[in-house]
Design an enzyme around this catalytic site. Structure first.
Site, short mmCIF file in Angstrom:
data_model
loop_
_atom_site.label_atom_id
_atom_site.label_comp_id
_atom_site.label_asym_id
_atom_site.label_seq_id
_atom_site.Cartn_x
_atom_site.Cartn_y
_atom_site.Cartn_z
N GLY A 167 0.79 -1.22 0.00
CA GLY A 167 0.00 0.00 0.00
C GLY A 167 0.83 1.27 0.00
O GLY A 167 0.35 2.34 0.38
N LYS B 246 9.00 9.55 -8.38
CA LYS B 246 9.08 8.10 -8.51
C LYS B 246 10.34 7.79 -9.32
O LYS B 246 10.35 7.94 -10.55
CB LYS B 246 7.84 7.56 -9.22
CG LYS B 246 7.80 6.04 -9.36
CD LYS B 246 7.44 5.36 -8.06
CE LYS B 246 7.29 3.85 -8.26
NZ LYS B 246 6.91 3.16 -7.02
N ASP C 9 1.98 4.71 -11.03
CA ASP C 9 1.74 5.09 -9.64
C ASP C 9 1.48 6.59 -9.48
O ASP C 9 0.66 7.02 -8.66
CB ASP C 9 2.93 4.69 -8.77
CG ASP C 9 3.05 3.18 -8.58
OD1 ASP C 9 2.07 2.48 -8.91
OD2 ASP C 9 4.10 2.73 -8.10
N GLU D 271 9.10 8.08 -3.63
CA GLU D 271 8.56 6.72 -3.44
C GLU D 271 9.50 5.69 -4.06
O GLU D 271 9.76 5.69 -5.25
CB GLU D 271 7.18 6.60 -4.08
CG GLU D 271 6.59 5.21 -3.87
CD GLU D 271 5.27 4.99 -4.60
OE1 GLU D 271 4.82 3.83 -4.64
OE2 GLU D 271 4.72 5.97 -5.14
N GLY E 276 -0.13 0.04 5.61
CA GLY E 276 -0.71 0.55 4.37
C GLY E 276 -2.05 -0.05 3.97
O GLY E 276 -2.79 0.57 3.21
N ARG E 277 -2.37 -1.25 4.51
CA ARG E 277 -3.61 -1.91 4.10
C ARG E 277 -4.21 -2.66 5.29
O ARG E 277 -3.99 -3.85 5.47
CB ARG E 277 -3.34 -2.87 2.94
CG ARG E 277 -2.77 -2.20 1.69
CD ARG E 277 -2.42 -3.20 0.61
NE ARG E 277 -3.61 -3.89 0.14
CZ ARG E 277 -3.59 -4.83 -0.82
NH1 ARG E 277 -2.45 -5.18 -1.39
NH2 ARG E 277 -4.71 -5.41 -1.19
#
Length: 238
Positions: A14, A37, A50, A109, A170-171
């Site tokens: 995530g 990124k 992303d 990221e 994250g999830r």
């Protein structure tokens, strides 16, 4: 803090949604935000990646992608297979520094985990963080096995002299099992840093306004949110 590197303990944790949540809160608070990124893998040149997801969720923040490779592999392997150039930490640092001059917050990221290779010399997002002298936020899984991968990531950061500001789940599942509930208490110890947020699984399916509201409640005041780890853990007794 004007530059923050976000890494995962692995894939599918995530990370991109966490980056979008960080960007959404900062932008909602009137800050100029950029998301970098360094390497995107597993996606064709004409497909949204992303960064497109970040813009969809967070709004019109500045984005920059340095390399894109079609194979869903580590950047070094994907670059070798495609014959495309690799990305070096010095290039990542230069791009982030350039963005930092015109923005209040730059989010960098990584791809996968902390030590995923960018090139055949073995350089990683950790090297980029070191070159930037930037702190690192770790995004982790909620369930069984996350304590080990989080502790390994924390140890790698420590050995490289990098600052870990904290860990974010994250999830978070709608129906957390025993391991996930216990991990709310144990993750900060494994990370050697505080729990700074828990995002619900499926958050990427929210509309922009709902996403910003979710991010506000799911992230620490450190990032402009209202998340309280003790209050969140209280109903999830282990």
């Amino acid at each position: 803090m004007s530059v923050l590197v976000i890494t995962g303990t692995g894939t599918e944790v995530g990370k991109t949604v966490v980056v979008a949540a960080l960007a959404a809160l900062a932008a909602a608070d009137g800050r100029r935000v950029a998301v970098l990124k360094p390497a995107q893998t597993g996606i064709a040149a004409d497909e949204p990646g992303d960064l497109a997801e970040v813009v969809r969720l967070a709004g019109p923040v500045t984005t920059r992608e340095l390399r894109r490779y079609p194979d869903p592999l580590a950047p070094a392997t994907a670059a070798r297979r495609s014959g495309a150039p690799t990305v070096h930490p010095s290039e990542v640092a230069a791009a982030a520094s350039a963005l930092d001059r015109e923005h209040d917050l730059v989010l960098v990221e990584g791809a996968g985990g902390l030590l995923v290779r960018f090139d055949d010399d073995g350089t990683t997002i950790a090297d980029a963080a070191w070159a930037l002298n930037a702190p690192v936020l770790v995004v982790a899984h909620a369930g069984l096995g996350t304590l080990n991968t989080t502790a390994l990531t924390a140890e790698a950061l420590l050995r490289r002299g990098l600052e870990s500001v904290g860990v974010v789940v994250g999830r978070w599942p709608a129906e957390p099992d025993l391991a996930a509930r216990c991990n709310l208490v144990d993750l900060p110890e494994a990370a050697g840093a505080p729990l700074l947020g828990v995002l619900p699984d499926g958050a990427a399916g929210l509309g922009r306004a709902e996403f910003v509201e979710m991010a506000r409640g799911a992230l620490s005041p450190w990032f402009g949110g209202t998340f309280d780890p003790e209050k969140f853990a209280a109903p999830h007794t282990c």
